[in-house]
Design an enzyme around this catalytic site. Sequence first.
Site, PDB file in Angstrom:
ATOM      1  N   ARG A 174      20.948 -22.076  -6.940  1.00  0.00           N
ATOM      2  CA  ARG A 174      22.143 -21.790  -7.731  1.00  0.00           C
ATOM      3  C   ARG A 174      21.766 -21.034  -9.005  1.00  0.00           C
ATOM      4  NH1 ARG A 174      22.766 -27.494  -7.192  1.00  0.00           N
ATOM      5  NH2 ARG A 174      23.003 -27.715  -9.433  1.00  0.00           N
TER       6      ARG A 174
ATOM      7  N   GLU B 226       0.824  -1.203   0.000  1.00  0.00           N
ATOM      8  CA  GLU B 226       0.000   0.000   0.000  1.00  0.00           C
ATOM      9  C   GLU B 226       0.869   1.268   0.000  1.00  0.00           C
ATOM     10  OE1 GLU B 226      -2.050  -2.979   2.876  1.00  0.00           O
ATOM     11  OE2 GLU B 226      -0.050  -2.595   2.042  1.00  0.00           O
TER      12      GLU B 226
ATOM     13  N   LEU C 143      22.528 -28.219  -2.219  1.00  0.00           N
ATOM     14  CA  LEU C 143      21.293 -27.872  -1.519  1.00  0.00           C
ATOM     15  C   LEU C 143      21.156 -26.381  -1.228  1.00  0.00           C
ATOM     16  CD1 LEU C 143      20.741 -30.800   1.008  1.00  0.00           C
ATOM     17  CD2 LEU C 143      19.743 -30.482  -1.250  1.00  0.00           C
TER      18      LEU C 143
ATOM     19  N   TRP D 105      21.094 -38.237 -14.162  1.00  0.00           N
ATOM     20  CA  TRP D 105      19.942 -37.447 -13.737  1.00  0.00           C
ATOM     21  C   TRP D 105      18.686 -38.134 -14.220  1.00  0.00           C
ATOM     22  CZ3 TRP D 105      20.948 -33.870 -10.295  1.00  0.00           C
ATOM     23  CH2 TRP D 105      22.206 -33.283 -10.274  1.00  0.00           C
TER      24      TRP D 105
ATOM     25  N   CYS E  61      -0.347   0.460   7.710  1.00  0.00           N
ATOM     26  CA  CYS E  61      -0.712   0.968   6.385  1.00  0.00           C
ATOM     27  C   CYS E  61      -2.052   1.701   6.407  1.00  0.00           C
ATOM     28  CB  CYS E  61      -0.774  -0.186   5.384  1.00  0.00           C
ATOM     29  SG  CYS E  61       0.820  -0.954   5.088  1.00  0.00           S
TER      30      CYS E  61
ATOM     31  N   ALA F 194      11.732 -36.073  -7.564  1.00  0.00           N
ATOM     32  CA  ALA F 194      12.073 -36.336  -8.964  1.00  0.00           C
ATOM     33  C   ALA F 194      12.105 -37.843  -9.150  1.00  0.00           C
ATOM     34  CB  ALA F 194      13.427 -35.718  -9.320  1.00  0.00           C
TER      35      ALA F 194
ATOM     36  N   LEU G 288      10.827 -38.751   3.743  1.00  0.00           N
ATOM     37  CA  LEU G 288       9.532 -38.482   3.119  1.00  0.00           C
ATOM     38  C   LEU G 288       8.426 -39.311   3.762  1.00  0.00           C
ATOM     39  CD1 LEU G 288      10.341 -38.282  -0.710  1.00  0.00           C
ATOM     40  CD2 LEU G 288       9.633 -36.412   0.773  1.00  0.00           C
TER      41      LEU G 288
ATOM     42  N   GLU H 102      14.010 -32.126   0.211  1.00  0.00           N
ATOM     43  CA  GLU H 102      14.617 -32.837  -0.927  1.00  0.00           C
ATOM     44  C   GLU H 102      15.353 -34.035  -0.340  1.00  0.00           C
ATOM     45  OE1 GLU H 102      16.689 -30.597  -3.895  1.00  0.00           O
ATOM     46  OE2 GLU H 102      15.708 -28.720  -3.354  1.00  0.00           O
TER      47      GLU H 102
END
Length: 417
Positions: free
Chosen positions: A228, A71, A225, A191, A105, A175, A347, A341
């Site tokens: 980059r 604002e 990690l 990869w 604000c 991935a 996970l 990651e």
Amino acid sequence: MNSEIYKDDVNNFNMHDFSVEDKKYMSLAVKLANKARGMTNPNPLVGAVIVKNGKIISTGYHKMIGCPHAEIEAINACSDKKLLKGSKMYVTIEPCSIYGITPPCVDSIIKYKFSEVIIGSIDPNPKVNGNGIKKLLEAKIKVKAGLLKDIIARQNEIFFKHIKAKRPFICCKIAASIDGKVATKTSDSKWITGRNSRKMVQKIRREFECILTGINTIIADDPYLYPREGLTVKPDIKGNKKFYRVILDSNLRISQDSNIVKTARTIKTLIFTAINGRVSKDINYSFNNCFNNDIFLKIETLFNKGIEIINVKKISSEKLDIQEILDILYDKYTITSILVESGPVLLTELLKKNLIDKFLIFIAPKIIGGDSNYDIFSELNISNANEATKLRFDEIKKIGGDILITAYPVSLYDYGV
């Protein structure tokens, strides 16, 4: 006006049928807010548009933590302040009414005598929640709220989550091959996904305050990690943005020759461990209970290389207490967003504890096969299909030759609730 309106149902306050023009200007405010993605944490992304007589006279967005709010940026961008009197402001999140790094604000909006403020989403912060609207109404400024509020809540999912749950927002980046493998049988993962996907990951990393992984990933991949520049190893952390790497390493197996240790002077790094199962109650960096001289020397070496070592409880021979770790990251380091990651162990632990808020799943058009044991998740003990964790696919798009799926656990899908 009854103050009760500013409580739990405040997001339904003063809902209106908005015009096509209203939606156009608020959509612009949303786009402006997105320019600062990753730069405003722990504050929200906010954009503002000022309109008079059907014409935009200025715009602004919150650029970085500590900078003026959207604002004020929009007000300052108006060269002729006389034009502000009687104008409309479109702002994605309710103007603040409290003193923080910057003044409220709402005071400036009242000072310049705006005629109307159209708000996207009410601020979920209990210190503000409806109080900004209340001050505007008391100043006889017309207020409408709720325009594109679901879009704005999703844009600010990190802010909404940590304000309401008092813990970091956790996003898991994965991935994998099309058959759900994250590595071959020899643990090779470089990869699986293509160059475009890997470049996108660098952009995604900049949106978070922390990357979290386990020691097995460090040993297998020797990653850097941090965000980059392209696919180089040069850090790309803009301004004074907070960024940490966090490694879970219960037995302190990290190599002093790893890329993590080599770059610890440049990138703030925390290692959580549990030496001999001892717990440092004041969460300091002294390990007075550590009787293993080799370990003590390793701790000292890592500390001298710029790494903070934090001792926490174990819940098994290899697993650390993830809830204690999240509490430390949030309470001590004020980390509000985490990008995970990691391999299947961490996970799976997060999934079992219902701690994952979002998935970013990169799927490569490759088949690795059943001779690889490297699945996305490890054992979940699911016997029936209806016991499976249910996700809602929010977006699916092609990234080069890969597919990126953005998904949310069904139970956590609506961050505005």
